[in-house]
Design a protein around this motif. Structure first.
Motif, mmCIF file in Angstrom:
data_model
loop_
_atom_site.group_PDB
_atom_site.id
_atom_site.type_symbol
_atom_site.label_atom_id
_atom_site.label_comp_id
_atom_site.label_asym_id
_atom_site.label_seq_id
_atom_site.Cartn_x
_atom_site.Cartn_y
_atom_site.Cartn_z
ATOM 1 N N ALA A 120 11.097 -20.570 -17.260
ATOM 2 C CA ALA A 120 11.410 -19.689 -16.135
ATOM 3 C C ALA A 120 10.239 -19.511 -15.181
ATOM 4 C CB ALA A 120 11.868 -18.321 -16.653
ATOM 5 N N ASP A 121 9.018 -19.733 -15.661
ATOM 6 C CA ASP A 121 7.826 -19.521 -14.838
ATOM 7 C C ASP A 121 7.134 -20.811 -14.424
ATOM 8 O OD1 ASP A 121 8.274 -16.845 -15.101
ATOM 9 O OD2 ASP A 121 6.468 -16.396 -16.255
ATOM 10 N N ALA A 122 7.661 -21.942 -14.852
ATOM 11 C CA ALA A 122 6.967 -23.217 -14.665
ATOM 12 C C ALA A 122 6.701 -23.541 -13.202
ATOM 13 C CB ALA A 122 7.764 -24.347 -15.323
ATOM 14 N N ALA A 123 7.706 -23.394 -12.347
ATOM 15 C CA ALA A 123 7.553 -23.778 -10.943
ATOM 16 C C ALA A 123 6.471 -22.959 -10.254
ATOM 17 C CB ALA A 123 8.887 -23.634 -10.207
ATOM 18 N N LEU A 124 6.392 -21.661 -10.546
ATOM 19 C CA LEU A 124 5.371 -20.818 -9.928
ATOM 20 C C LEU A 124 3.984 -21.203 -10.409
ATOM 21 C CD1 LEU A 124 7.096 -17.301 -10.019
ATOM 22 C CD2 LEU A 124 6.923 -18.884 -8.088
ATOM 23 N N VAL A 125 3.830 -21.484 -11.688
ATOM 24 C CA VAL A 125 2.522 -21.876 -12.225
ATOM 25 C C VAL A 125 2.074 -23.197 -11.616
ATOM 26 C CG1 VAL A 125 1.263 -22.536 -14.313
ATOM 27 C CG2 VAL A 125 2.829 -20.589 -14.370
ATOM 28 N N GLU A 126 3.014 -24.110 -11.413
ATOM 29 C CA GLU A 126 2.667 -25.406 -10.831
ATOM 30 C C GLU A 126 2.438 -25.334 -9.322
ATOM 31 O OE1 GLU A 126 4.253 -29.049 -13.438
ATOM 32 O OE2 GLU A 126 5.843 -28.084 -12.272
ATOM 33 N N GLY A 127 2.697 -24.174 -8.726
ATOM 34 C CA GLY A 127 2.486 -24.022 -7.286
ATOM 35 C C GLY A 127 3.553 -24.668 -6.445
ATOM 36 N N ASP A 128 4.764 -24.790 -6.982
ATOM 37 C CA ASP A 128 5.856 -25.418 -6.259
ATOM 38 C C ASP A 128 6.144 -24.647 -4.963
ATOM 39 O OD1 ASP A 128 8.338 -27.324 -6.415
ATOM 40 O OD2 ASP A 128 9.153 -25.338 -5.933
ATOM 41 N N GLU A 129 6.065 -25.333 -3.831
ATOM 42 C CA GLU A 129 6.183 -24.678 -2.529
ATOM 43 C C GLU A 129 7.546 -24.032 -2.347
ATOM 44 O OE1 GLU A 129 5.554 -25.661 2.259
ATOM 45 O OE2 GLU A 129 5.249 -27.224 0.734
ATOM 46 N N ALA A 130 8.599 -24.712 -2.764
ATOM 47 C CA ALA A 130 9.944 -24.165 -2.613
ATOM 48 C C ALA A 130 10.113 -22.886 -3.428
ATOM 49 C CB ALA A 130 10.991 -25.197 -3.033
ATOM 50 N N ALA A 131 9.545 -22.874 -4.630
ATOM 51 C CA ALA A 131 9.654 -21.688 -5.485
ATOM 52 C C ALA A 131 8.913 -20.506 -4.877
ATOM 53 C CB ALA A 131 9.102 -21.996 -6.875
ATOM 54 N N TRP A 132 7.740 -20.758 -4.319
ATOM 55 C CA TRP A 132 6.984 -19.669 -3.708
ATOM 56 C C TRP A 132 7.605 -19.203 -2.404
ATOM 57 C CZ3 TRP A 132 3.804 -16.467 -5.873
ATOM 58 C CH2 TRP A 132 3.137 -16.856 -7.049
ATOM 59 N N ASN A 133 8.190 -20.117 -1.638
ATOM 60 C CA ASN A 133 8.899 -19.713 -0.414
ATOM 61 C C ASN A 133 10.118 -18.860 -0.748
ATOM 62 O OD1 ASN A 133 7.120 -21.019 1.296
ATOM 63 N ND2 ASN A 133 8.346 -22.882 1.455
ATOM 64 N N ALA A 134 10.826 -19.241 -1.815
ATOM 65 C CA ALA A 134 11.978 -18.447 -2.248
ATOM 66 C C ALA A 134 11.532 -17.052 -2.687
ATOM 67 C CB ALA A 134 12.701 -19.161 -3.391
ATOM 68 N N MET A 135 10.369 -16.978 -3.337
ATOM 69 C CA MET A 135 9.833 -15.676 -3.737
ATOM 70 C C MET A 135 9.518 -14.830 -2.513
ATOM 71 S SD MET A 135 8.718 -13.796 -6.400
ATOM 72 C CE MET A 135 7.846 -14.576 -7.747
ATOM 73 N N ASP A 136 8.907 -15.438 -1.507
ATOM 74 C CA ASP A 136 8.564 -14.703 -0.286
ATOM 75 C C ASP A 136 9.817 -14.201 0.416
ATOM 76 O OD1 ASP A 136 6.457 -13.877 1.637
ATOM 77 O OD2 ASP A 136 7.533 -15.218 2.983
ATOM 78 N N ASP A 137 10.852 -15.034 0.492
ATOM 79 C CA ASP A 137 12.116 -14.603 1.105
ATOM 80 C C ASP A 137 12.726 -13.440 0.331
ATOM 81 O OD1 ASP A 137 11.904 -16.539 3.045
ATOM 82 O OD2 ASP A 137 13.218 -17.976 2.026
ATOM 83 N N ARG A 138 12.627 -13.513 -0.978
ATOM 84 C CA ARG A 138 13.188 -12.451 -1.811
ATOM 85 C C ARG A 138 12.430 -11.144 -1.604
ATOM 86 N NH1 ARG A 138 16.855 -13.136 -5.863
ATOM 87 N NH2 ARG A 138 16.998 -11.515 -7.474
ATOM 88 N N TYR A 139 11.095 -11.233 -1.485
ATOM 89 C CA TYR A 139 10.310 -10.044 -1.173
ATOM 90 C C TYR A 139 10.847 -9.368 0.084
ATOM 91 C CZ TYR A 139 6.298 -10.708 -4.375
ATOM 92 O OH TYR A 139 5.478 -10.798 -5.469
ATOM 93 N N ARG A 140 11.012 -10.135 1.143
ATOM 94 C CA ARG A 140 11.442 -9.554 2.420
ATOM 95 C C ARG A 140 12.807 -8.884 2.281
ATOM 96 N NH1 ARG A 140 8.158 -11.454 6.546
ATOM 97 N NH2 ARG A 140 6.759 -13.160 5.918
ATOM 98 N N GLN A 141 13.715 -9.528 1.577
ATOM 99 C CA GLN A 141 15.043 -8.945 1.387
ATOM 100 C C GLN A 141 14.969 -7.634 0.609
ATOM 101 O OE1 GLN A 141 17.362 -11.989 -0.570
ATOM 102 N NE2 GLN A 141 16.920 -13.499 1.036
#
Length: 330
Positions: free
Chosen positions: A88-109
């Motif tokens: 569940a945390d792999a993409a964030l640890v690897e620095g996956d850009e799409a995963a971090w962009n999705a996190m940023d969008d979720r923050y704003r929402q």
């Protein structure tokens, strides 16, 4: 096993990394954050055991938060270490850009959903990007609940404890004839791990965290080695305390709605925690939201748009139960 204490300016206190040096694979549980001072501290601690970063064969991460995984990429680059983390945390640890962009969008929402004022949103975004730099990220191998890793004379078994983070895991082991657990941020000796704001990807974070805490109570470990500060000699007692803490906080949420009437998450957060600064701008409403949504699923609170109110009859129940905890189901 050796506990390596690494400085951390955050409120949880110094981080811990745990070293298993005597097995077939030199293993580190967590790494500390990516700051140069942390790397120096880790190198100094390793040298006291005749080791350097290049000697690390395997890294087991409890979760994706930077103060636990920040040096994983640098260590892997130097030693070729295998880095393991829950799927569940792999993409964030690897620095996956799409995963971090999705996190940023979720923050704003969520900031909008919670009713967070614009000035607080701006301050929080500045805090979240403060000191932002290019961090060397690792390539990871994923694990799931129940998998085991051999270290020294015992095995570490993965125990998935979602709530504080989607992929948060503990590692259970038999050490010196005792049942012990490396708890990460699932169980801390001083602070109660934040739920709701610490990882906004988690669905039903409070429900999941309460279930994880009950699992710790039921396991009745002899000792817990937390992600921050000193060991916990009564893990079951500490877990039960945190369960009761959340029951008491739910009472306070209901009491706030009783006094204020229908209101949004930010208003409830302000009632619970007062004026918020720094990372607490995220953690405060996140925690309030986790409780409000949990109570809404229980039927004691009704959500209407972005606002919440007490369900019919709950105000009377609050009067009857005054001074007691509000029993949370999970």
């Amino acid at each position: 096993m050796e506990r390596l204490s690494l400085s951390n300016a955050a409120f949880e206190g110094d981080n811990n990394a745990y070293l298993f040096a005597d097995g077939s694979a030199v293993t580190l549980i967590d790494t500390g954050d990516w700051m140069a001072t942390t790397r120096e501290q880790l190198e100094t601690a390793l040298s006291q055991h005749g080791l350097g970063l290049a000697d690390i064969d395997r890294i087991l991460l409890t979760h994706w938060h930077h103060d636990h995984c920040g040096l994983a990429g640098e260590i892997q680059a130097e030693s070729g270490a295998d880095v393991y983390v829950h799927a569940a945390d792999a993409a964030l640890v690897e620095g996956d850009e799409a995963a971090w962009n999705a996190m940023d969008d979720r923050y704003r929402q969520y900031f909008e959903k919670w009713g967070m004022p614009e000035d607080k949103q701006a301050a929080l975004r500045e805090r979240l990007t403060d000191g932002e730099t290019t961090v060397e990220t690792p390539t990871v191998t994923t694990f799931e609940d129940g998998e085991t890793f051999s270290v020294t004379d015992s095995d570490l078994e993965v125990v998935h404890t979602s709530g504080h983070a989607a992929g948060l895991c503990m590692f259970e082991a038999a050490i010196d004839g005792e049942r012990q657990v490396f708890a990460g941020d699932a169980l801390l000796p001083v602070y109660t791990p934040n739920v709701g704001g610490a990882d906004i990807r988690v669905d039903r974070p409070l429900e999941k965290y309460l279930r994880a805490l009950q699992g710790i109570v039921d396991a009745d470990y002899d000792r817990a080695w937390p992600g921050h500060r000193t060991p916990i000699d009564d893990p079951a007692g500490r877990a039960q305390y945190i369960i009761e803490h959340h029951e008491e906080r739910s009472w306070r949420v209901l009491n706030a709605l009783d006094r204020r009437g229908s209101c949004d998450t930010w208003t409830v957060s302000a009632d619970l925690f007062g004026e918020l600064e720094d990372i607490h701008i995220l953690h405060g409403p996140g925690e309030a939201y986790a409780h409000l949504e949990h109570l809404a699923r229980e039927g004691t609170v009704v959500r209407e748009g972005t606002e919440y109110r007490l369900a019919d009859g709950v105000a009377d129940a609050l009067t009857e139960l005054e001074g007691e905890r509000w029993p949370l189901a999970y």
